[in-house]
Design a protein around this motif. Structure first.
Motif, PDB file in Angstrom:
ATOM      1  N   ASN A  38      50.850  51.095  20.811  1.00  0.00           N
ATOM      2  CA  ASN A  38      50.677  49.940  19.930  1.00  0.00           C
ATOM      3  C   ASN A  38      49.510  50.129  18.973  1.00  0.00           C
ATOM      4  O   ASN A  38      48.714  49.209  18.757  1.00  0.00           O
ATOM      5  CB  ASN A  38      50.492  48.655  20.737  1.00  0.00           C
ATOM      6  CG  ASN A  38      51.820  48.009  21.059  1.00  0.00           C
ATOM      7  OD1 ASN A  38      52.431  47.371  20.203  1.00  0.00           O
ATOM      8  ND2 ASN A  38      52.301  48.230  22.265  1.00  0.00           N
ATOM      9  N   LYS A  39      49.419  51.330  18.388  1.00  0.00           N
ATOM     10  CA  LYS A  39      48.383  51.592  17.388  1.00  0.00           C
ATOM     11  C   LYS A  39      49.049  51.868  16.044  1.00  0.00           C
ATOM     12  O   LYS A  39      50.122  52.476  15.992  1.00  0.00           O
ATOM     13  CB  LYS A  39      47.537  52.791  17.805  1.00  0.00           C
ATOM     14  CG  LYS A  39      46.625  52.463  18.973  1.00  0.00           C
ATOM     15  CD  LYS A  39      45.660  53.584  19.236  1.00  0.00           C
ATOM     16  CE  LYS A  39      44.740  53.238  20.394  1.00  0.00           C
ATOM     17  NZ  LYS A  39      44.247  54.443  21.062  1.00  0.00           N
ATOM     18  N   PRO A  40      48.404  51.442  14.944  1.00  0.00           N
ATOM     19  CA  PRO A  40      49.026  51.611  13.626  1.00  0.00           C
ATOM     20  C   PRO A  40      49.105  53.074  13.214  1.00  0.00           C
ATOM     21  O   PRO A  40      48.263  53.888  13.612  1.00  0.00           O
ATOM     22  CB  PRO A  40      48.088  50.843  12.689  1.00  0.00           C
ATOM     23  CG  PRO A  40      46.791  50.755  13.397  1.00  0.00           C
ATOM     24  CD  PRO A  40      47.095  50.769  14.866  1.00  0.00           C
ATOM     25  N   VAL A  41      50.113  53.407  12.443  1.00  0.00           N
ATOM     26  CA  VAL A  41      50.259  54.753  11.899  1.00  0.00           C
ATOM     27  C   VAL A  41      51.035  54.649  10.594  1.00  0.00           C
ATOM     28  O   VAL A  41      51.967  53.843  10.480  1.00  0.00           O
ATOM     29  CB  VAL A  41      50.958  55.698  12.907  1.00  0.00           C
ATOM     30  CG1 VAL A  41      52.283  55.150  13.413  1.00  0.00           C
ATOM     31  CG2 VAL A  41      51.160  57.095  12.311  1.00  0.00           C
ATOM     32  N   LEU A  42      50.595  55.435   9.612  1.00  0.00           N
ATOM     33  CA  LEU A  42      51.309  55.486   8.346  1.00  0.00           C
ATOM     34  C   LEU A  42      52.270  56.671   8.401  1.00  0.00           C
ATOM     35  O   LEU A  42      51.833  57.811   8.552  1.00  0.00           O
ATOM     36  CB  LEU A  42      50.333  55.648   7.187  1.00  0.00           C
ATOM     37  CG  LEU A  42      51.066  55.565   5.853  1.00  0.00           C
ATOM     38  CD1 LEU A  42      51.112  54.121   5.390  1.00  0.00           C
ATOM     39  CD2 LEU A  42      50.420  56.413   4.795  1.00  0.00           C
ATOM     40  N   ILE A  43      53.555  56.390   8.299  1.00  0.00           N
ATOM     41  CA  ILE A  43      54.582  57.427   8.414  1.00  0.00           C
ATOM     42  C   ILE A  43      54.957  57.897   7.012  1.00  0.00           C
ATOM     43  O   ILE A  43      55.393  57.101   6.177  1.00  0.00           O
ATOM     44  CB  ILE A  43      55.817  56.863   9.156  1.00  0.00           C
ATOM     45  CG1 ILE A  43      55.407  56.317  10.531  1.00  0.00           C
ATOM     46  CG2 ILE A  43      56.896  57.927   9.286  1.00  0.00           C
ATOM     47  CD1 ILE A  43      56.488  55.491  11.217  1.00  0.00           C
ATOM     48  N   THR A  44      54.750  59.209   6.769  1.00  0.00           N
ATOM     49  CA  THR A  44      55.032  59.751   5.436  1.00  0.00           C
ATOM     50  C   THR A  44      56.233  60.693   5.492  1.00  0.00           C
ATOM     51  O   THR A  44      56.596  61.188   6.565  1.00  0.00           O
ATOM     52  CB  THR A  44      53.828  60.551   4.893  1.00  0.00           C
ATOM     53  OG1 THR A  44      53.640  61.714   5.716  1.00  0.00           O
ATOM     54  CG2 THR A  44      52.554  59.731   4.901  1.00  0.00           C
ATOM     55  N   GLY A  45      56.828  60.948   4.329  1.00  0.00           N
ATOM     56  CA  GLY A  45      57.857  61.981   4.198  1.00  0.00           C
ATOM     57  C   GLY A  45      59.206  61.648   4.801  1.00  0.00           C
ATOM     58  O   GLY A  45      60.098  62.496   4.816  1.00  0.00           O
ATOM     59  N   SER A  46      59.382  60.439   5.295  1.00  0.00           N
ATOM     60  CA  SER A  46      60.648  60.102   5.952  1.00  0.00           C
ATOM     61  C   SER A  46      61.699  59.700   4.922  1.00  0.00           C
ATOM     62  O   SER A  46      61.400  59.499   3.746  1.00  0.00           O
ATOM     63  CB  SER A  46      60.444  58.937   6.917  1.00  0.00           C
ATOM     64  OG  SER A  46      60.364  57.728   6.182  1.00  0.00           O
TER      65      SER A  46
END
Ligand code: OGA
Ligand code: ZN
Length: 333
Positions: A38-46
């Motif tokens: 439950n920690k934030p993450v920025l998902i790139t390239g998807s």
């Protein structure tokens, strides 16, 4: 990573202690590690929102959003603090709270909204369109939506045992607009489609630093602290809040965990922005609940206690005094 097309002068200035949210390629196994914690993450390239990234521009939306009325908020300043109309005092709700809404909620067709954006000048009310995607949207947008990477989305939903996808909110913002700090009771994949937004997140454990309005208040889930001008006398622990920030670019998907606080601002002088989010219900509590409880589960418990007390006491003014006499000197040191 793509060339950076904004600079820090476009960010509003706040006196906050901030670190960066990790930016990870969607294939990086750490993405799942962070989501499962439950920690934030920025998902790139998807490819999650590929068919809309830099496609759902204001012009394209004007053409294809459809001819229904859409929800638009109007504000005399840059802040659009959400309020729950069902908690306002009215003839049909004598138990509600007396409250003057900080923004005006209205309905507009997308053409009218875009015209007002184009003709906007300082001194005018600011505008923010916030419309759940529903059966009124035009056929081209439906096609784009159906071609989102549902395999990826569904695999995350399943892996992390989220509940059902409840809604997709489309947000078309004017540059410089701010959604003040609040939390939602859903998991959120926040997809950026056009323009840039800065997102500042705080963990649920910062509850005491962010002073949410009481649950029965129309501003339930919103922080009482005005980041532009924090009242450090009323909110002394605000200075202890430790935030995490990122600027989302077209194609990025930010995971905003359930019960995490978030403040969202469209960059100043960056033109209009377009986002679409994916709200999922949290997972159901397992039969075999693990202890200690997670921070966000305690927030949920506090909400239930507040609601229950209001239910039995009937008067919001009686909730504080009862909690005080229950706690002071007995559960305090
Ligand atoms: C959200 C949210 C605000 C914004 O997606 O939960 O609060 O301005 N968005 O994008
Ligand atoms: Zn939100």
């Amino acid at each position: 990573m793509s060339e950076k097309l904004w600079n820090s002068s476009q960010l509003r200035r706040y006196d906050l202690d901030l670190e960066q949210i990790p930016r990870l390629h969607y294939t990086d196994p750490k993405v799942d590690e962070l989501i499962s914690q439950n920690k934030p993450v920025l998902i790139t390239g998807s490819n999650i929102i590929n068919t809309a990234t830099n496609v759902w521009t204001p012009e394209y939306l004007e053409e294809n959003l459809g001819n229904a009325g859409h929800t638009v908020f109007l504000s005399k300043n840059h802040k659009f603090k959400y309020f729950d109309e069902s908690k306002m005092l009215s003839r049909s709700n004598p138990m509600g709270i007396e409250f003057i809404p900080p923004t005006r909620k209205t309905r507009m067709k997308v053409g009218e909204f875009m015209k007002k954006l184009r003709e906007w000048k300082p001194g005018n009310e600011r505008l923010y369109l916030q419309q759940p995607l529903n059966n009124t949207i035009g056929p081209q947008l439906v096609r784009d939506f159906l071609h989102f990477d549902w395999d990826y989305l569904n695999s995350k939903q399943e892996k992390h045992k989220w509940g059902e996808l409840t809604s997709n909110l489309l947000l078309i913002s004017q540059e410089g607009n701010v959604t003040p700090c609040h939390y939602d009771e859903q998991q959120n994949f926040f997809g950026q489609l056009y323009g840039y937004k800065r997102c500042i997140l705080f963990p649920p454990s910062d509850f005491e630093c962010l002073y949410p309005h009481p649950v029965h208040h129309p501003h339930d889930r919103q922080s009482m602290v005005d980041f532009d001008n924090p009242d450090h006398v009323r909110f002394p622990k605000f200075k202890n809040a430790k935030g995490f920030e990122t600027v989302v670019e077209p194609g990025d998907v930010l995971y905003i965990p359930i019960y995490w606080w978030h403040h969202v601002e469209s960059l100043m002088r960056g033109g209009p922005t377009v986002s679409v989010n994916f709200w999922y219900k949290g997972g159901s509590t397992p039969f075999n609940q693990q202890y200690p409880l997670k921070d966000y589960q305690k927030i949920s418990i506090m909400r239930n206690v507040e609601k229950m007390l209001l239910g039995v006491l009937q008067d919001p003014k009686e909730v504080g005094p009862l909690l005080r006499s229950m706690v002071l000197g007995r559960y305090t040191d």
